[in-house]
Write an enzyme that holds these catalytic residues in place. Structure first.
Site: not given
Ligand code: NAD
Length: 494
Positions: A157, A234, A289, A385
């Site tokens: 997101f 995540s 992140c 985090e």
């Molecule tokens: P999230 O893991 O909840 O969601 C990411 C994606 O996975 C979304 O498209 C979502 O629809 C999907 N998703 C969510 N739960 C799922 C599940 N149980 N099974 C399969 N797919 C699922 O992450 P978020 O809350 O959208 O983003 C924030 C996180 O992303 C933070 O932990 C942040 O550190 C990380 N992030 C990392 C980087 C990096 O480069 N390392 C960059 C941006 C964000």
């Protein structure tokens, strides 16, 4: 006063399949709410797992023609796309701000980073010349880059434009058909990217969008014709996507969460350092992140902490710092602050209850900058985090103790040191265990072509998501061995 222009009426999002906008059969609809107000600004379908198949079918049809299109012609479409991104910069930034809760300036910076990745991909036609060598008399070996076919990207997101743009330009330039599964919390900016790609002349099916959450991801992972999946989100989900995707024979690169340490030593610049630390943990309301999460205070850096307190307390909610993605996030962070306090942390700046003035913003998800002091390494605030505008100060006596703390983290996205001493900086550069290390930089995101990527629990798989790593991820190298003269006298390549 309004600092963001929310869509006047809800935007109805559809999947992009074979160049057409369609609602998948049997999909429930999900309201998209603005973090600023809690109001509905859009509606999208939650594609069931079975709804992924028609998207892949259309992508497969398009992939052959796109692969056969000369690199120069694929690049020409991408150049047009890059120009359209620039022309629509304000609209894209405003939409990303509306749905992710960023300030418009932050959202703009995200689109500009996406443009930078496009520019890297535009250079591929000039720089990626493969290689060839005569390896034996009359025998030549050559390698050339080939696309994988149909590939997918699953995005989080917090960067509605930038993270999709980490993937799309490189994946398309090397000749793949790309399917984007954007975060269901921020699907509206990706819709605009889809429209711009169509306008740029990308053939139908070469770029697709499938909306949804967990079920759509499962559909992607289960589909045998998707060759590679890049994921950003995540750590828990990244690990799962990596494990399940690779078990099904896919190439997977899954970037996860982070807990970034900023090490501040007494000789750090007293003006610049507090500003950089506050900018790092409050930018995008800490939902990055690469955000500072732990400030490791080495020895006596009290004057810099005092200045951080002054700056953080003065930040204006709304124009100066945006909102949290949802109410659950706000409640999780408030609980984490209360827990740290109960465990002995001192709350130097308390963001709880802070919000912009004006009834319009009352339904938003707000938390002001929060500084926790005297956090001990074993506390949750030092280890987990939090993903919000909260920084935990851990006080240590030496640089070695600071690095030990950084090494103890299971994550490995970013680490930075603030110092005016070159030897101290060099020591941290050499010894920090993180994919991206900064010296006097609060958010050490490398500029292209230096690629983006962490290590340990911040990244599952090999390589980086942008730069050369991105090209390598989205392609394979075909090795060709040629012999035109049929020799019988001594060529070992008979
Ligand atoms: P999230 O893991 O909840 O969601 C990411 C994606 O996975 C979304 O498209 C979502 O629809 C999907 N998703 C969510 N739960 C799922 C599940 N149980 N099974 C399969 N797919 C699922 O992450 P978020 O809350 O959208 O983003 C924030 C996180 O992303 C933070 O932990 C942040 O550190 C990380 N992030 C990392 C980087 C990096 O480069 N390392 C960059 C941006 C964000």
């Amino acid at each position: 006063m309004s600092f963001v222009q929310l869509p006047a009426t809800p935007i109805i999002g559809r999947n992009l399949v074979g160049g057409e906008w369609v609602t998948p059969a049997g999909a429930e609809l999900l309201d998209v709410r603005s973090p600023y107000t809690g109001g509905v600004i859009g509606r999208i379908p939650l594609t069931p797992a079975a709804g992924v198949a028609p998207v892949v079918e259309a992508a497969k049809k398009a992939a052959e023609g796109w692969r056969a299109t000369p690199l120069r012609d694929r690049t020409a479409k991408l150049l047009r796309f890059r120009m359209l991104l620039e022309q629509n910069l304000d609209k894209l930034a405003n939409m990303a701000a509306s749905e992710a809760g960023k300030t418009v300036a932050e959202a703009r910076a995200g689109v500009l980073k996406g443009i930078e990745v496009c520019e890297f991909a535009l250079a591929v036609q000039n720089l990626d010349s493969g290689g060839a060598m005569e390896v034996s008399r009359g025998v030549t070996c050559e390698f050339k880059r080939e696309p994988l076919g149909v590939v997918a990207g699953i995005t989080p997101f917090n960067f509605p434009a930038m993270v999709p743009l980490w993937m799309i330009p490189n994946a398309l330039t090397v000749g793949n058909a790309f399917i984007l599964k954007p975060s269901e919390k921020v699907p509206l900016t990706p819709l605009m990217l889809g429209e711009l790609l169509l306008e740029a002349g990308i053939p139908p099916g070469v770029f697709s969008i499938v909306h949804g959450g967990k079920e759509a991801v499962e559909g992607i992972l289960a589909h045998p014709d998707i060759q590679a999946v890049a994921f950003v989100g995540s750590t828990a989900v990244a690990r799962r996507v990596y494990t399940e995707g690779t078990a099904r024979g896919k190439r997977v690169l899954a970037l996860g969460g982070a807990k970034n340490h900023l090490i501040v030593v007494p000789d750090a610049d007293p003006v610049f350092t507090p500003q950089a630390v506050v900018d790092s943990f409050t930018g995008c309301a800490g939902q990055r992140c690469m955000a500072a999460s732990v400030m490791v205070a080495v020895g006596d850096v009290q004057p810099m902490i005092d200045e951080m307190v002054r700056r953080a307390a003065a930040l204006e909610m709304g124009p100066g710092m945006g909102a949290l993605i949802d109410r659950a996030s706000q409640e999780r962070l408030e609980a984490a602050i209360a827990k740290a306090e109960s465990e002995g942390a001192k709350v130097l700046v308390d963001g709880r209850g802070k919000k912009p003035s004006g009834a319009a913003w009352a339904g938003g998800n707000w938390l002001g900058p929060t500084i926790l002091d005297n956090v001990r390494p074993e506390m949750g605030a030092a280890q987990k985090e939090l993903f919000g505008p909260v920084i935990s100060i851990v006080r240590v006596p030496t640089l070695s103790a600071a690095l030990e703390l950084q090494h103890a983290s299971p994550y490995g996205n970013a680490a930075s040191v603030f110092t005016t001493n070159g030897a101290v900086a060099q020591h941290v550069v050499e010894n920090a265990r993180a994919g991206m290390v900064g010296v006097n930089v609060g958010v050490p995101v490398p500029r292209e072509p230096f690629s983006f990527g962490g290590i340990n629990d911040s990244r599952f798989g090999h390589g980086d998501i942008t730069g050369q790593g991105g090209l390598d991820f989205w392609s394979y190298q075909k090795k060709v061995t040629r012999k035109w003269t049929a020799r019988t006298d001594g060529s070992w390549m008979s």
